[in-house]
Design an enzyme around this catalytic site. Structure first.
Site, PDB file in Angstrom:
ATOM      1  N   ARG A 118      12.733  -4.566  -6.961  1.00 22.25           N
ATOM      2  CA  ARG A 118      11.604  -4.860  -7.837  1.00 22.25           C
ATOM      3  C   ARG A 118      12.068  -5.012  -9.280  1.00 22.25           C
ATOM      4  O   ARG A 118      12.735  -4.132  -9.830  1.00 22.25           O
ATOM      5  CB  ARG A 118      10.546  -3.767  -7.717  1.00 22.25           C
ATOM      6  CG  ARG A 118      10.088  -3.615  -6.271  1.00 22.25           C
ATOM      7  CD  ARG A 118       8.971  -2.626  -6.082  1.00 22.25           C
ATOM      8  NE  ARG A 118       8.667  -2.502  -4.647  1.00 22.25           N
ATOM      9  CZ  ARG A 118       7.526  -2.072  -4.174  1.00 22.25           C
ATOM     10  NH1 ARG A 118       6.567  -1.720  -4.982  1.00 22.25           N
ATOM     11  NH2 ARG A 118       7.332  -1.989  -2.870  1.00 22.25           N
TER      12      ARG A 118
ATOM     13  N   SER B 234      -6.518  -1.117  -0.507  1.00 24.58           N
ATOM     14  CA  SER B 234      -6.149  -2.032  -1.584  1.00 24.58           C
ATOM     15  C   SER B 234      -5.239  -3.170  -1.169  1.00 24.58           C
ATOM     16  O   SER B 234      -5.160  -4.185  -1.865  1.00 24.58           O
ATOM     17  CB  SER B 234      -5.477  -1.254  -2.716  1.00 24.58           C
ATOM     18  OG  SER B 234      -4.266  -0.666  -2.279  1.00 24.58           O
TER      19      SER B 234
ATOM     20  N   SER C   3      -6.120  11.968   9.192  1.00 22.77           N
ATOM     21  CA  SER C   3      -5.786  10.982   8.167  1.00 22.77           C
ATOM     22  C   SER C   3      -5.804   9.568   8.733  1.00 22.77           C
ATOM     23  O   SER C   3      -5.177   9.285   9.755  1.00 22.77           O
ATOM     24  CB  SER C   3      -4.385  11.285   7.609  1.00 22.77           C
ATOM     25  OG  SER C   3      -3.953  10.292   6.704  1.00 22.77           O
TER      26      SER C   3
ATOM     27  N   THR D 299     -10.253   7.020  -9.843  1.00 23.99           N
ATOM     28  CA  THR D 299      -9.309   6.775 -10.919  1.00 23.99           C
ATOM     29  C   THR D 299     -10.052   6.243 -12.139  1.00 23.99           C
ATOM     30  O   THR D 299     -11.119   5.642 -12.021  1.00 23.99           O
ATOM     31  CB  THR D 299      -8.228   5.767 -10.502  1.00 23.99           C
ATOM     32  OG1 THR D 299      -7.279   5.612 -11.575  1.00 23.99           O
ATOM     33  CG2 THR D 299      -8.823   4.400 -10.185  1.00 23.99           C
TER      34      THR D 299
ATOM     35  N   THR E 281       5.244  -0.957   0.739  1.00 29.21           N
ATOM     36  CA  THR E 281       3.813  -0.960   0.430  1.00 29.21           C
ATOM     37  C   THR E 281       3.015  -1.540   1.589  1.00 29.21           C
ATOM     38  O   THR E 281       1.906  -1.080   1.891  1.00 29.21           O
ATOM     39  CB  THR E 281       3.552  -1.760  -0.855  1.00 29.21           C
ATOM     40  OG1 THR E 281       4.398  -1.253  -1.901  1.00 29.21           O
ATOM     41  CG2 THR E 281       2.109  -1.650  -1.295  1.00 29.21           C
TER      42      THR E 281
ATOM     43  N   THR F  53       0.271  20.910 -16.053  1.00 30.64           N
ATOM     44  CA  THR F  53       0.418  19.570 -16.623  1.00 30.64           C
ATOM     45  C   THR F  53      -0.389  19.467 -17.918  1.00 30.64           C
ATOM     46  O   THR F  53      -1.535  19.923 -17.970  1.00 30.64           O
ATOM     47  CB  THR F  53      -0.076  18.501 -15.635  1.00 30.64           C
ATOM     48  OG1 THR F  53       0.707  18.562 -14.448  1.00 30.64           O
ATOM     49  CG2 THR F  53       0.051  17.107 -16.235  1.00 30.64           C
TER      50      THR F  53
ATOM     51  N   LYS G 169      -8.358   1.820 -13.136  1.00 32.12           N
ATOM     52  CA  LYS G 169      -8.599   0.513 -12.532  1.00 32.12           C
ATOM     53  C   LYS G 169      -9.885  -0.076 -13.107  1.00 32.12           C
ATOM     54  O   LYS G 169      -9.869  -0.632 -14.196  1.00 32.12           O
ATOM     55  CB  LYS G 169      -8.584   0.642 -11.006  1.00 32.12           C
ATOM     56  CG  LYS G 169      -7.176   0.994 -10.492  1.00 32.12           C
ATOM     57  CD  LYS G 169      -7.103   1.091  -8.997  1.00 32.12           C
ATOM     58  CE  LYS G 169      -5.667   1.222  -8.510  1.00 32.12           C
ATOM     59  NZ  LYS G 169      -4.966   2.432  -8.966  1.00 32.12           N
TER      60      LYS G 169
ATOM     61  N   HIS H  67     -10.291   2.182  -5.553  1.00 34.13           N
ATOM     62  CA  HIS H  67     -10.478   0.732  -5.660  1.00 34.13           C
ATOM     63  C   HIS H  67     -11.952   0.342  -5.520  1.00 34.13           C
ATOM     64  O   HIS H  67     -12.255  -0.832  -5.288  1.00 34.13           O
ATOM     65  CB  HIS H  67      -9.630   0.006  -4.618  1.00 34.13           C
ATOM     66  CG  HIS H  67      -8.158   0.113  -4.883  1.00 34.13           C
ATOM     67  ND1 HIS H  67      -7.501  -0.731  -5.750  1.00 34.13           N
ATOM     68  CD2 HIS H  67      -7.234   0.989  -4.412  1.00 34.13           C
ATOM     69  CE1 HIS H  67      -6.224  -0.385  -5.804  1.00 34.13           C
ATOM     70  NE2 HIS H  67      -6.040   0.654  -5.003  1.00 34.13           N
TER      71      HIS H  67
END
Length: 403
Positions: free
Chosen positions: A21, A188, A136, A244, A362, A276, A247, A216
């Site tokens: 990539r 996605s 899942s 999120t 992916t 964090t 997006k 998404h």
């Protein structure tokens, strides 16, 4: 031992498979997106971006930019610490309240990204539920898979969107065993949509929690942008909604919305949250402005869905092998990683069109594709230019068209 030699061999293997990539240095043009500038060795090139996840161009919206500028003047650049130690700003609490309201939940919790929201929450939930079984979907995102693997629960995979298989796995589990059904609403890479309501039916029947990744979909579906669960009228039946801010909302960050007890359990136990640094108030202020705007504005969503429908129609009429997307995502299969990258390079270099090739891991090998995400500002001229460029690419590389 020559460590660099080992690392170079790993990279060489990726290159040999056509999966290496290369990042495109892309400078978005404020106020004129999807136009952007690519900075390369030969200079600066003006391009049209066709693969952004800033689906509604909210990262360019005047309300968002103004809110971020004001937050910068008020609070400075960073948060100053973790949420536990000096890093919580009033704007963090305001955004969490807004997100809880968006999804009809009593609480929400911010994370630095959607990826972290998934890993932190799923691992925390499985630790909080001794002996739990996680079911899942086979196409769940890498962040969900990582969260499950970090936790202490057993995991079983159900075939993608296959309710019969899911029910068989649920029926085989003791009724008193804790269970979590984890899935996405919009997938996605293929653009298909989960039957959220039917999954909730099974969860109720077999006593399972439902965890849906709506990254998404939030901002894009539902009367106020609450996602597929809102669109389908089942938001109250989903136990955990993960989303999120990077997006459709156009900024950065991730979150969960759920019951107060569940959110507090994650807040108290997830190391990814505890240790964090908090999101910058500048980012949070921008996201807050975006969420508030999209709760009340249908203009951006309507334009996005109209554009996606138009692009799908144009692609189908030309026989490009489009995957059967049910959403705003428009994937066109190219196949073979080397060829997929070559097509993307050709579109960029010869047609000023930027779309990133999507290769393994992916997507599965042999299904490599170009993933188009038409937004509210991709006009008819841009779509026409894209069709001509794809015509030229298909001829140049000898790619078969759909029957």
């Amino acid at each position: 031992m020559n460590y660099d030699e080992i690392f170079q061999a790993v990279v060489a293997q990726v290159k040999a498979e056509g999966r290496y990539r290369i990042f495109v240095d892309l400078e978005r043009s404020k106020g004129s997106f999807p136009l952007a500038r690519v900075h390369g060795q030969s200079g600066v090139q003006d391009v049209v971006v066709w693969c952004s996840n800033d689906y509604l161009a909210m990262g360019q919206h005047p309300k968002v930019i103004a809110a971020m500028e004001e937050a910068l003047r008020r609070s400075g650049a960073g948060s100053g610490g973790t949420r536990n130690i000096s890093g919580t700003n009033p704007v963090h609490a305001a955004l969490e309240a807004e997100l809880a309201d968006l999804h009809g939940k009593s609480a929400a919790l911010l994370f630095t990204s959607g990826y972290i929201a998934n890993t932190a929450t799923l691992s925390a939930l499985t630790r909080a539920l001794p002996g739990a079984l996680v079911l899942s979907d086979a196409l769940n995102h890498a962040s969900m898979i990582e969260g499950m693997s970090r936790g202490e629960a057993e995991k079983r995979i159900w075939r993608h969107n296959d309710l019969t298989h899911l029910e068989a796995l649920l029926a085989a589990c003791p009724t008193d065993r804790p269970k979590i059904i984890a899935f996405e609403s919009v997938y996605s890479m293929d653009g298909d949509i989960a039957p959220v309501g039917a999954i909730c039916d099974l969860a109720k029947k077999y006593g399972a929690l439902t965890y849906v990744d709506e990254v998404h979909a939030v901002g894009l579906y539902g009367d106020r942008g609450g996602g597929i669960a809102e669109r389908d009228g089942v938001m109250d039946r989903v136990d955990v909604i993960e989303g999120t801010l990077a997006k459709a909302f156009g900024v950065m960050g991730g979150y969960i919305a759920a019951s107060t007890a569940l959110v507090d359990a994650v807040r108290c136990s997830a190391p990814e949250f505890i240790f964090t640094s908090a999101l910058s108030p500048v980012l949070v202020a921008g996201a807050l402005a975006s969420v508030r705007h999209l709760k009340n504005s249908h203009v951006e969503r309507d334009a996005l869905h109209a554009g996606a429908a138009t692009l799908k129609k144009m692609i189908a009429e030309r026989g490009f092998p489009m995957l059967p997307s049910q959403s705003h995502i428009v994937p066109v299969k190219v196949g073979a990683a080397v060829r997929c990258k070559a097509v993307a390079d050709y579109l960029l270099e010869d047609h000023d069109i930027y779309v990133q090739p999507i290769n393994y891991p992916t997507v599965p090998r042999g299904t490599e594709r170009l993933r188009f995400t038409p937004g509210p500002y991709h006009d008819g001229a841009m779509m026409g230019a894209l069709m001509l460029a794809l015509d030229a690419a298909w001829e140049r590389f000898g790619i078969e068209r759909a029957a």
